[in-house]
Write an enzyme that holds these catalytic residues in place. Structure first.
Site, mmCIF file in Angstrom:
data_model
loop_
_atom_site.group_PDB
_atom_site.id
_atom_site.type_symbol
_atom_site.label_atom_id
_atom_site.label_comp_id
_atom_site.label_asym_id
_atom_site.label_seq_id
_atom_site.Cartn_x
_atom_site.Cartn_y
_atom_site.Cartn_z
ATOM 1 N N CYS A 1 28.053 -0.839 -12.101
ATOM 2 C CA CYS A 1 28.567 -2.133 -11.512
ATOM 3 C C CYS A 1 28.741 -3.280 -12.438
ATOM 4 C CB CYS A 1 27.742 -2.518 -10.279
ATOM 5 S SG CYS A 1 28.918 -3.038 -8.907
ATOM 6 N N LEU A 2 27.923 -3.942 -12.333
ATOM 7 C CA LEU A 2 28.129 -5.260 -13.568
ATOM 8 C C LEU A 2 28.163 -4.758 -14.883
ATOM 9 C CD1 LEU A 2 28.237 -8.515 -13.918
ATOM 10 C CD2 LEU A 2 25.817 -8.521 -13.976
ATOM 11 N N LYS B 1 -15.342 -2.088 5.255
ATOM 12 C CA LYS B 1 -15.109 -3.295 5.888
ATOM 13 C C LYS B 1 -13.475 -3.754 6.060
ATOM 14 C CE LYS B 1 -18.382 -5.125 7.487
ATOM 15 N NZ LYS B 1 -19.321 -4.510 8.405
ATOM 16 N N LEU C 1 0.824 -1.061 0.138
ATOM 17 C CA LEU C 1 0.002 0.034 -0.024
ATOM 18 C C LEU C 1 0.840 1.316 -0.045
ATOM 19 C CD1 LEU C 1 -2.851 -0.907 2.451
ATOM 20 C CD2 LEU C 1 -2.942 -0.756 0.001
ATOM 21 N N GLY C 2 2.112 1.160 0.409
ATOM 22 C CA GLY C 2 2.876 2.291 0.318
ATOM 23 C C GLY C 2 3.336 2.769 1.703
ATOM 24 N N LYS C 3 3.490 1.919 2.797
ATOM 25 C CA LYS C 3 3.970 2.466 4.154
ATOM 26 C C LYS C 3 5.458 3.086 3.808
ATOM 27 C CE LYS C 3 4.513 -1.423 6.481
ATOM 28 N NZ LYS C 3 3.795 -2.436 5.527
ATOM 29 N N GLY C 4 6.180 2.751 3.047
ATOM 30 C CA GLY C 4 7.499 3.708 2.854
ATOM 31 C C GLY C 4 7.444 4.892 2.476
ATOM 32 N N ILE C 5 6.436 5.058 1.452
ATOM 33 C CA ILE C 5 6.275 6.327 0.764
ATOM 34 C C ILE C 5 5.393 7.118 1.871
ATOM 35 C CG2 ILE C 5 5.209 7.338 -1.185
ATOM 36 C CD1 ILE C 5 7.017 5.557 -2.184
ATOM 37 N N HIS D 1 27.334 2.504 -7.382
ATOM 38 C CA HIS D 1 25.818 2.535 -7.422
ATOM 39 C C HIS D 1 25.619 3.960 -7.289
ATOM 40 C CE1 HIS D 1 25.095 -1.582 -7.591
ATOM 41 N NE2 HIS D 1 26.189 -1.845 -7.025
ATOM 42 N N ASP E 1 12.997 0.566 1.156
ATOM 43 C CA ASP E 1 12.244 1.480 1.629
ATOM 44 C C ASP E 1 13.292 2.746 2.192
ATOM 45 O OD1 ASP E 1 9.537 1.234 1.100
ATOM 46 O OD2 ASP E 1 9.411 -0.319 2.981
ATOM 47 N N GLU F 1 22.693 5.240 -8.377
ATOM 48 C CA GLU F 1 21.335 5.306 -8.408
ATOM 49 C C GLU F 1 20.983 5.473 -6.641
ATOM 50 O OE1 GLU F 1 23.054 2.677 -8.963
ATOM 51 O OE2 GLU F 1 22.166 0.865 -8.386
HETATM 52 N N1 GLN Z 1 28.629 -9.267 -9.490
HETATM 53 C C1 GLN Z 1 29.668 -8.043 -9.695
HETATM 54 C C2 GLN Z 1 30.394 -8.102 -8.375
HETATM 55 O O1 GLN Z 1 30.264 -8.474 -7.559
HETATM 56 C C3 GLN Z 1 28.872 -6.781 -9.711
HETATM 57 C C4 GLN Z 1 27.982 -6.529 -8.677
HETATM 58 C C5 GLN Z 1 26.937 -5.562 -8.968
HETATM 59 O O2 GLN Z 1 26.572 -5.180 -9.947
HETATM 60 N N2 GLN Z 1 26.303 -4.838 -7.744
HETATM 61 O O3 GLN Z 1 31.507 -7.454 -8.710
#
Ligand code: GLN
Length: 560
Positions: free
Chosen positions: A390-391, A195, A20-24, A516, A76, A518
């Protein structure tokens, strides 16, 4: 603003159904209270027995959100950071597994002095101690605690019992219970039905908790009568029945809650006397840009292996919303299943029609790797904006090694232990580690940016800090060959030993990052690389549209 002597608590639970979006809700309420000048933090209590979600499949739990201090936590926490613009930490996510582990460790070390160790009081006391500690260690006015799961789940009972006891000990003015429920709209009857909410509150009452405020999620706005009815049957003042109907974007939720006066009710109940009006102009402006951007739209393809389950890419998807707003475009996302591109018959130009940028997502294991590599090759050779995370960065390195440097069959030792050209390899200290939980390179690390690079264009500074979650690294043996081939190592660890960012010299926008980004994009502070990538995609889309026009004008109409 009169600050309270003690930290005041808000506990958020959810009922009827999950998602339901408790985090939001928690994040939105936190943001509203912060914008009124209060010091707010949000944390999550998860009822499962895993110590953290780090070893859980993204199919089970969605993305693993990594904090600056290297904790692998619930997604979250990403919402909390994005909405509140405050960083969370290890202590912001407590799982029942962690609670039990600590109780069992104490039992083994003899701390309970011969007592029979039980859920009541030992597990409950452990939870209460953790909550008190979290409140004590911070200079906060309000600590919001979201309890994961849905009322009625067996495993969350100890959390609820702890909160019941806390309210009794602290009093109504110091701890507030907010319960999020669902009010379904039944089309055949053209009616909202209360209800399920009544039942959910009944179940909550069985645990001894009377909600102070009910937030009712529904498809349609709640009328005054429905609010009265809910309030009447659930023992809640109808002013404390807050409607939360579906929004176009999650970022509108704080604005809706403001209209429903949730923050005012909270402050009143917690005994705050004076508080300034929130100034949400920037936030409103952001929402308007998300809903009706001025410069049209661009489509980005995200290539990964969890494409059936977008929660696995939660922060990436949110970052694109932020970057869309900062570029004044709507970013449409097309999820591209990496494995599909492994078929010989896969037609890249057809599948990628309309796509103006390709992001290759993070991940673990070899499923879909060859497909990702083929997507990257296509992006590199066709000058399509590319972003590898990353990957995704590791796959870009493998692709470049194989197809530009002539290192045939180059690979990461994650996928082939005995490969001839291990361009991605385990870090030395990782080679001895056997345990899986919490043993990767985790959390925030500094990185030095090279001037004149795409990365520098985006960040506009030399020293950045980004969050990591990986075991493998770029193998320095191959740096020279890569540079000779046209790769720029535009970001490295301060001692120069670890490659953090690679990019292509002769390409519109081709950037791979070992970290990362993001995880650090915020609503009002878009991540520079996401902004840069979407800007490149926008430019590319304009270019390709112009080319299409040119083609349209010159090509004769084909004969039937
Ligand atoms: N599997 C890769 C590593 O462990 C990349 C990990 C990832 O994309 N977070 O280095």
């Amino acid at each position: 603003m009169a600050r309270p002597k003690n930290v005041k608590h808000i506990i958020v639970t959810g009922g009827v159904i999950s998602s339901l979006g408790k985090g939001i809700l928690s994040a939105s309420l936190g943001m509203l209270l912060k914008s009124r000048g209060l010091r707010v933090a949000i944390q999550k209590y998860d009822p499962y027995i895993n110590v953290d979600p780090g070893t859980m499949s993204p199919y089970q739990h969605g993305e693993v959100y990594v904090t600056d201090d290297g904790a692998e936590t619930d997604l979250d926490l990403g919402h909390y950071e994005r909405f509140l613009d405050e960083s969370t930490s290890q202590s912001s996510n407590l799982t029942m597994g962690r609670v039990y582990k600590s109780v069992i460790d104490k039992e083994r070390s003899g701390e309970y002095l011969g007592a029979t160790v039980q859920v009541v009081p030992h597990v409950i006391d452990e939870i209460k101690d953790r909550l008190a500690e979290q409140a004590k260690n911070s200079s906060l006015d309000i600590l919001i605690t979201e309890i994961g799961g849905t009322i009625g789940d067996i495993e969350s009972l100890p959390f609820l019992e702890a909160m019941r006891q806390m309210k009794l000990e602290m009093g109504d003015r110091n701890l507030l219970n907010i319960h999020l429920t669902f009010v379904p709209y039944i089309k055949a009857a053209s009616e909202l039905k209360t209800k399920p909410t009544q039942h959910s509150v009944k179940m909550l009452l069985e645990t001894g908790i009377q909600p102070d405020i009910l937030v009712c999620r529904s498809e349609k706005p709640l009328s005054r009568e429905i609010k009265n009815k809910v309030g009447h049957f659930c023992n809640v003042n109808d002013l404390d029945v807050i409607g939360l109907n579906d929004c176009e974007t999650i970022y509108e939720v704080p604005l809706m809650l403001l209209k429903e006066k949730l923050d005012q009710r909270v402050l009143k109940k917690l005994g705050f006397k004076m508080f300034k009006e929130p100034s949400l102009d920037h936030w409103r402006d952001f929402c308007n840009k998300v809903k009706s951007p001025k410069d049209g739209e661009v489509t980005i393809g995200i290539c990964g292996k969890y494409t059936e389950y977008p929660d696995a890419y939660k922060s990436i998807l949110e970052s694109f919303i932020h970057a869309g707003a900062s570029n004044n475009v709507k970013v449409n996302i097309r999820l591209l299943r990496a494995e599909d591109a492994e078929q010989d018959s896969f037609n890249f130009s057809r599948e990628l029609e309309g796509i103006c940028g390709i992001l290759v997502a993070p991940g673990f294991g070899d499923r879909g790797i060859e497909g990702k590599i083929r997507y990257i090759r296509y992006a590199r050779e066709n000058n399509i904006p590319f972003f590898g995370i990353c990957l995704g960065m590791q796959c870009a390195s493998i692709e470049f090694a194989r197809n530009v440097c002539g290192l045939q069959d180059a690979n990461s030792t994650e996928f082939n232990k005995r490969v001839r050209f291990p361009v991605i390899d385990l870090m030395e200290h990782q080679k001895k580690i056997k345990e899986k939980g919490g043993t990767m390179r985790l959390g925030s690390y500094p990185c030095i940016i090279r001037e004149g690079s795409k990365a520098y264009d985006a960040y506009r500074k030399f020293l950045i800090n980004e969050r990591h979650r990986h075991r493998y690294e770029f193998n320095n043996t191959y740096r020279q060959v890569f540079e000779d081939g046209g790769i720029v190592f535009s970001g490295t660890s301060p001692n120069g030993e670890l490659v953090e960012i690679i990019e292509l010299k002769d390409h519109r926008w081709f950037v791979g990052v070992q970290f990362h980004p993001e995880l650090k994009s915020r609503v009002l502070r878009v991540h520079p690389l996401f902004h840069g990538f979407v800007a490149a995609a926008k430019e590319y889309s304009r270019g390709s549209r112009q080319m299409e026009l040119a083609v349209d004008m010159t090509l004769p109409i084909p004969a039937e």
